[in-house]
Write an enzyme that holds these catalytic residues in place. Structure first.
Site, PDB file in Angstrom:
ATOM      1  N   TYR A 136      39.006  39.690  36.091  1.00 42.15           N
ATOM      2  CA  TYR A 136      38.242  39.285  36.647  1.00 42.15           C
ATOM      3  C   TYR A 136      37.949  37.788  36.708  1.00 42.15           C
ATOM      4  CZ  TYR A 136      33.855  38.275  39.942  1.00 42.15           C
ATOM      5  OH  TYR A 136      32.920  37.167  40.779  1.00 42.15           O
ATOM      6  N   ASP A 156      41.980  32.325  31.259  1.00 40.28           N
ATOM      7  CA  ASP A 156      40.762  32.027  32.378  1.00 40.28           C
ATOM      8  C   ASP A 156      39.206  32.620  30.633  1.00 40.28           C
ATOM      9  OD1 ASP A 156      37.884  32.856  33.382  1.00 40.28           O
ATOM     10  OD2 ASP A 156      38.669  33.695  34.530  1.00 40.28           O
ATOM     11  N   LYS A 172      29.926  29.055  31.794  1.00 41.65           N
ATOM     12  CA  LYS A 172      29.273  29.693  30.766  1.00 41.65           C
ATOM     13  C   LYS A 172      28.637  28.761  29.945  1.00 41.65           C
ATOM     14  CE  LYS A 172      30.331  33.790  32.683  1.00 41.65           C
ATOM     15  NZ  LYS A 172      29.436  35.071  33.016  1.00 41.65           N
TER      16      LYS A 172
END
Ligand code: HOZ
Length: 426
Positions: free
Chosen positions: A143, A238, A266
């Site tokens: 994702y 990623d 994050k």
């Protein structure tokens, strides 16, 4: 039972689609309504009904020091008094860029954005602009946020809710996305053999963290690097989840494989909305205003988010931090695994540092095909029992469990004891 959470959720559903601002939060796959949160501190989170939980969601990763750490709060308070957004450069952004370049081995230049979705979307655009090619390869169950071209065979909320493809993503937007199985180098080699000259990039979660946690098999990341070199393809890691999580320098440091571009998010926002993408200067120099590839954002490099992230990174640089995260991660993962064994529940436990997953399957999980064999009903029962006993896990089998520095050994051991009860009750 009448609760404040239930009341708030009913009001939310009238005003917000599904009552939530991000789908996995709706708790749909665990068969109960979501809890509304009042506050959090350290490894604890409290709902609006006054119930206290040990939190292993950690805002989906960033709360690596625990919630509301004083060092971050102090930095934010000081910045708030100076203003919250200027739409003009600050030296704080230079300090953040230096912190990222110093920590992440392959990054020579970096640009800040406001979310992981923006970071991955921009990295793909940059790779396309740099190579002059249109197609890119992603992996089934990985994702990379919710931009159109990346929302194909995607993990996280899409697999949690069983949404195979999304209306609104045009065939044109998805046409240049090539989807291959994770951990399958032969499939990548074959695809590049056939159409390597059209492929701008391979984007990969170096440790998959959105179909549960699936570590890369030995040689997978190295093989991707070699294939990208052979075909002139930009390799994008990623690291929105793994960056500053599995090592200070992310998965690239841990596995010693260097991508051309890296996306982050994050942790570097210290709990504020932040993303970043960076890599080789030669590629990054293609970005406007140096080059022709356009990307922009009013809140990019926002000073409040930058000071929060810098304060957090400052703590992570201290000696012994990653050894401690490794130790705590191993303690929880091995305890949970043993609990499943003693309850006679077949599971596949995966862990990289302080991120882990317990798949309710006897398959050896290595890709989405094997991850999807997990018994999601069993996970839902386990989740509910853990919640009743005061432990907050991700409300989906296909998300990660995160351990942080605020988790005490006592809380970890208590979670293992609760898991024993939960697993025996299945
Ligand atoms: N995409 C996140 C999980 N990998 C969920 C974010 C949220 O709901 O807050």
């Amino acid at each position: 039972m009448a609760t404040r959470s239930a009341d708030y959720f009913a009001s939310a559903c009238e005003l917000i689609p599904g009552g939530v601002n991000s789908p996995v939060r709706a708790f749909k796959s665990v068969g109960i309504d979501p809890l509304f949160i009042d506050h959090a501190k350290g490894d604890r989170i409290w709902d609006v009904d006054g119930r206290e939980y040990v939190d292993f969601v950690a805002s989906w990763g960033p709360m690596i020091l625990g919630h509301a750490p004083d060092v971050v709060l102090d930095a934010v308070r000081e910045q708030l008094a100076k203003g919250t957004s200027y739409g003009a450069p600050t030296y704080i952004e230079v300090e953040m860029a230096k912190a990222v370049v110093d920590a992440v081995p392959s990054i020579e230049q970096v640009r800040m954005v406001s979310s992981g979705t923006e970071a991955t979307m921009s990295a793909i655009r940059l790779a396309r602009g740099y190579t002059g090619r249109d197609k890119f390869i992603k992996f089934d169950g990985n994702y990379h946020g919710h931009s159109d071209a990346l929302l194909v065979a995607a993990g996280s909320g899409l697999i949690t809710l069983g949404i195979p493809s999304t209306p609104g993503v045009t065939a044109g937007a998805a046409a240049d996305t090539i989807v291959l199985p994770y951990n399958d180098l032969n499939a990548v080699a074959a695809a590049l053999e056939k159409q390597g000259h059209e492929v701008a990039a391979i984007i990969v979660e170096p440790v998959a963290g959105n179909m549960g946690v699936v570590p890369p098999r030995g040689g997978f990341l190295e093989g991707l690097r070699a294939l990208c070199d052979a075909h002139g393809v930009v390799l994008i890691f990623d690291e929105v989840i793994t960056g500053f999580r599995v090592a200070l320098g992310g998965a690239q440091e841990r596995y010693d494989v260097m991508p051309d571009l890296t996306t982050l998010g994050k942790i570097i926002g210290g709990g504020f909305p932040v993303g970043a993408f960076g890599g080789k200067a030669e590629i990054m120099q293609q970005l406007a205003p140096c080059g022709p590839v356009y990307q922009a954002g009013t809140l990019s490099g926002n000073p409040v988010a930058m000071v929060a992230g810098l304060a957090l990174i400052g703590e992570l640089r201290k000696p012994g931090v990653y050894a401690e995260l490794e130790r705590k991660g191993a303690r929880l993962a091995s305890g949970l695994c043993k609990a499943a064994e003693s309850a006679g529940v077949p599971v596949c436990c995966t862990r990289v540092g302080s991120m882990m997953c317990m798949f309710f399957t006897d398959a050896d999980v290595m890709d989405w095909k094997t991850a999807s064999t997990a018994d999601t009903k069993a996970y839902a029962g386990y989740f509910r029992s853990m919640l009743e006993q005061g432990f907050m896990l991700a409300p989906s089998q296909f998300e990660a469990t995160f351990v942080g520095l605020a988790h005490s050994d006592e809380d970890i051991d208590a979670a293992i004891a609760a898991a024993e009860i939960a697993l025996k009750s299945l």
